[in-house]
Write an enzyme that holds these catalytic residues in place. Structure first.
Site, PDB file in Angstrom:
ATOM      1  N   HIS A 163      -9.347  -6.710  -4.490  1.00 49.13           N
ATOM      2  CA  HIS A 163      -8.804  -6.664  -5.845  1.00 49.13           C
ATOM      3  C   HIS A 163      -8.348  -8.057  -6.254  1.00 49.13           C
ATOM      4  O   HIS A 163      -7.984  -8.873  -5.403  1.00 49.13           O
ATOM      5  CB  HIS A 163      -7.586  -5.727  -5.911  1.00 49.13           C
ATOM      6  CG  HIS A 163      -7.917  -4.276  -5.956  1.00 49.13           C
ATOM      7  ND1 HIS A 163      -7.177  -3.333  -5.265  1.00 49.13           N
ATOM      8  CD2 HIS A 163      -8.876  -3.584  -6.619  1.00 49.13           C
ATOM      9  CE1 HIS A 163      -7.688  -2.124  -5.501  1.00 49.13           C
ATOM     10  NE2 HIS A 163      -8.716  -2.254  -6.318  1.00 49.13           N
ATOM     11  N   CYS A 250       0.519  -2.909  -5.121  1.00 50.49           N
ATOM     12  CA  CYS A 250      -0.208  -1.631  -5.216  1.00 50.49           C
ATOM     13  C   CYS A 250       0.716  -0.420  -5.299  1.00 50.49           C
ATOM     14  O   CYS A 250       0.341   0.628  -5.832  1.00 50.49           O
ATOM     15  CB  CYS A 250      -1.089  -1.420  -3.971  1.00 50.49           C
ATOM     16  SG  CYS A 250      -2.056  -2.813  -3.451  1.00 50.49           S
TER      17      CYS A 250
END
Length: 255
Positions: A163, A250
């Site tokens: 990511h 996250c």
């Protein structure tokens, strides 16, 4: 400044979460304790924390950042690129929690995929990483929604990391943690870049919350560099979440 945070308690099936690393499976009991300490750190930073119940059908569901983008104008429900996670974006309790704070909820639709771990907010501008989880259709939908609400976005090509925020963290005041491929990425030339050594690359995923910076435990060089910028650092152990490709950002939605 952030006022609110949404988190979700880890599932008892967290050991079945998606992973690209070979560091063993997370231990549920340890993950629970680490998550509680994470919530405590956020509370210390002065935010209101909404804690959602665990969802045992979804081993990765503690990683709430991926299923929504919270902006100053609206919340955007994503469509995760990992098939096993797409239903997470539709869980009723998350929508209910978001509607407590937002009048406007927008949605990414098929064939677009977006995981908000690929999106970094810098003021009213959003950098969107193209990855295995976020495709160009999803990124373009996201930019169109942002522009509709007076915000802006641009695409960043990824080649090495899962990511975008695996290797980047914006710490406000123009400070940007950069690791790996982002050290030389032209989009970030205007920032005061704090380069993270390859042996502490995981430590590039930190989060700024109201002049505090949460830093993962075990990355002393990263911690020293952030402290040298004058931030108050809170060290949080995320070792169990690292085993399934997770980091500090996250685990929460911050707005």
């Amino acid at each position: 400044m952030f006022k609110n945070v949404i988190v979700r308690v880890p599932s008892k099936n967290i050991s079945e979460g998606i992973t690209s690393v070979d560091e063993g499976k997370p231990i549920y009991e340890k993950a629970l304790v680490q998550h509680e300490n994470y919530v405590s750190a956020l509370t210390k930073a002065g935010v209101n924390v909404t804690v959602l119940e665990p969802k045992d059908d979804f081993p990765d569901s503690c990683f709430v950042e991926d299923v929504a983008l919270c902006t100053s104008k609206c919340a955007i429900i994503t469509r995760p690129g990992a098939l096993s996670r797409q239903e997470e974006a539709n869980l009723p309790d998350m929508l209910e929690a978001l509607t407590q704070f937002y009048d406007t909820i927008e949605y990414i639709t098929e064939p677009g995929t977006v995981e908000a771990g690929d999106i970094m907010m810098v003021g009213d501008h959003f950098y969107i990483g193209l990855s295995e989880r976020t495709n160009i259709d999803g990124a373009n939908q996201m930019i169109a929604i942002l522009e509709k609400h007076g915000l802006s976005g641009e695409v960043v090509e990824l080649s090495e990391v899962l990511h975008l925020k695996t290797g980047l963290s914006y710490l406000e005041n123009n400070h940007l943690l950069v690791s790996g491929e982002f050290k030389t990425a032209p989009q970030f030339e205007a920032f005061n870049k704090i380069a993270i050594d390859d042996d502490e690359a995981y430590g590039a995923n930190c989060i700024w919350v109201n002049d505090y910076v949460l830093v993962p435990k075990g990355y002393p060089k990263v911690q020293q560099k952030i402290e040298a910028l004058g931030y108050n650092v809170i060290v949080v152990d995320t070792s169990e979440f690292r085993k399934i490709d997770g980091g500090l950002s996250c685990l929460s939605l911050r707005f």
